[in-house]
Design a protein around this motif. Sequence first.
Motif, PDB file in Angstrom:
ATOM      1  N   LYS A   1       0.872  -1.176   0.000  1.00 43.05           N
ATOM      2  CA  LYS A   1       0.000   0.000   0.000  1.00 43.05           C
ATOM      3  C   LYS A   1       0.907   1.222   0.000  1.00 43.05           C
ATOM      4  O   LYS A   1       1.815   1.338   0.828  1.00 43.05           O
ATOM      5  N   VAL A   2       0.668   2.112  -0.903  1.00 39.53           N
ATOM      6  CA  VAL A   2       1.460   3.337  -0.992  1.00 39.53           C
ATOM      7  C   VAL A   2       0.500   4.513  -0.982  1.00 39.53           C
ATOM      8  O   VAL A   2      -0.368   4.623  -1.848  1.00 39.53           O
ATOM      9  N   ASP A   3       0.613   5.369   0.018  1.00 37.24           N
ATOM     10  CA  ASP A   3      -0.175   6.593   0.076  1.00 37.24           C
ATOM     11  C   ASP A   3       0.680   7.720  -0.480  1.00 37.24           C
ATOM     12  O   ASP A   3       1.872   7.808  -0.193  1.00 37.24           O
ATOM     13  N   VAL A   4       0.065   8.592  -1.274  1.00 37.11           N
ATOM     14  CA  VAL A   4       0.801   9.681  -1.910  1.00 37.11           C
ATOM     15  C   VAL A   4       0.140  11.008  -1.565  1.00 37.11           C
ATOM     16  O   VAL A   4      -1.081  11.151  -1.686  1.00 37.11           O
ATOM     17  N   ASN A   5       0.946  11.964  -1.135  1.00 32.74           N
ATOM     18  CA  ASN A   5       0.490  13.325  -0.880  1.00 32.74           C
ATOM     19  C   ASN A   5       1.389  14.265  -1.661  1.00 32.74           C
ATOM     20  O   ASN A   5       2.595  14.028  -1.767  1.00 32.74           O
ATOM     21  N   VAL A   6       0.822  15.342  -2.206  1.00 31.52           N
ATOM     22  CA  VAL A   6       1.597  16.351  -2.923  1.00 31.52           C
ATOM     23  C   VAL A   6       1.304  17.700  -2.275  1.00 31.52           C
ATOM     24  O   VAL A   6       0.146  18.041  -2.013  1.00 31.52           O
ATOM     25  N   HIS A   7       2.362  18.467  -2.006  1.00 28.05           N
ATOM     26  CA  HIS A   7       2.235  19.801  -1.420  1.00 28.05           C
ATOM     27  C   HIS A   7       2.879  20.814  -2.354  1.00 28.05           C
ATOM     28  O   HIS A   7       3.890  20.522  -2.990  1.00 28.05           O
ATOM     29  N   ASP A   8       2.298  22.018  -2.425  1.00 23.94           N
ATOM     30  CA  ASP A   8       2.890  23.058  -3.262  1.00 23.94           C
ATOM     31  C   ASP A   8       3.989  23.777  -2.497  1.00 23.94           C
ATOM     32  O   ASP A   8       4.298  23.431  -1.353  1.00 23.94           O
ATOM     33  N   GLY A   9       4.587  24.804  -3.121  1.00 20.04           N
ATOM     34  CA  GLY A   9       5.706  25.522  -2.523  1.00 20.04           C
ATOM     35  C   GLY A   9       5.368  26.218  -1.225  1.00 20.04           C
ATOM     36  O   GLY A   9       6.241  26.507  -0.418  1.00 20.04           O
ATOM     37  N   ALA A  10       4.074  26.490  -0.993  1.00 20.01           N
ATOM     38  CA  ALA A  10       3.637  27.133   0.247  1.00 20.01           C
ATOM     39  C   ALA A  10       3.259  26.114   1.322  1.00 20.01           C
ATOM     40  O   ALA A  10       2.825  26.469   2.397  1.00 20.01           O
ATOM     41  N   GLY A  11       3.385  24.829   0.983  1.00 17.36           N
ATOM     42  CA  GLY A  11       3.061  23.780   1.940  1.00 17.36           C
ATOM     43  C   GLY A  11       1.620  23.316   1.882  1.00 17.36           C
ATOM     44  O   GLY A  11       1.197  22.511   2.695  1.00 17.36           O
ATOM     45  N   ASN A  12       0.869  23.816   0.887  1.00 17.71           N
ATOM     46  CA  ASN A  12      -0.527  23.418   0.753  1.00 17.71           C
ATOM     47  C   ASN A  12      -0.645  22.034   0.141  1.00 17.71           C
ATOM     48  O   ASN A  12       0.015  21.741  -0.861  1.00 17.71           O
ATOM     49  N   ALA A  13      -1.501  21.211   0.709  1.00 16.46           N
ATOM     50  CA  ALA A  13      -1.759  19.876   0.164  1.00 16.46           C
ATOM     51  C   ALA A  13      -2.566  20.032  -1.127  1.00 16.46           C
ATOM     52  O   ALA A  13      -3.557  20.765  -1.166  1.00 16.46           O
ATOM     53  N   LEU A  14      -2.127  19.352  -2.170  1.00 16.00           N
ATOM     54  CA  LEU A  14      -2.821  19.396  -3.450  1.00 16.00           C
ATOM     55  C   LEU A  14      -3.629  18.124  -3.629  1.00 16.00           C
ATOM     56  O   LEU A  14      -3.172  17.035  -3.285  1.00 16.00           O
ATOM     57  N   ALA A  15      -4.818  18.264  -4.199  1.00 12.96           N
ATOM     58  CA  ALA A  15      -5.663  17.094  -4.445  1.00 12.96           C
ATOM     59  C   ALA A  15      -5.101  16.313  -5.626  1.00 12.96           C
ATOM     60  O   ALA A  15      -4.718  16.891  -6.639  1.00 12.96           O
ATOM     61  N   ILE A  16      -5.064  15.009  -5.476  1.00 13.33           N
ATOM     62  CA  ILE A  16      -4.610  14.124  -6.550  1.00 13.33           C
ATOM     63  C   ILE A  16      -5.847  13.484  -7.141  1.00 13.33           C
ATOM     64  O   ILE A  16      -6.597  12.801  -6.413  1.00 13.33           O
TER      65      ILE A  16
END
Length: 156
Positions: A137-152
């Motif tokens: 199981k691999v969970d993936v999170n992406v954050h922008d340069g300001a630290g905001n979580a981006l929806a995948i």
Amino acid sequence: MSEAEQSFGITLEQVTDYEFRVRFDETPIPDLITDETSPLGGNAGPNPSRMLATAVANCLAASLLFALRKYKNEPGTLGAKARLTLTRNEHGRLRITHIGVDLQLADPAETLEHLDRVLAQFEDFCIVTQSVRQGIKVDVNVHDGAGNALAIPGEG
């Protein structure tokens, strides 16, 4: 986290293009450079597929050594070779479809104690191989340069 669970971390930092520096958090292990193969990358280090083949082969060799020593053997130098196969899926994307590993003992079989037991159980000691075989199981999170979580798209 329960007593049965352990965790560790790594940190990746882009050096240039597809080349990354890998730091093994909270250890004295030297940094590692990874890179994609040419023409995409510059071949400055192993790519993730090669790292996976390395992880499987290394884990199997170490597990075999552990099992041999468990039965009081003092084996000679072990060797391993791995061949990873990439195949395009129905969407044309490369996927790892097979990893073949050949382990080489230095000693004649008849000189090793309880080799039948060793061979019957050593793979079960290999964390990486058994995990890959079962799926991870691999969970993936992406954050922008300001630290905001981006929806995948398609996640959660």
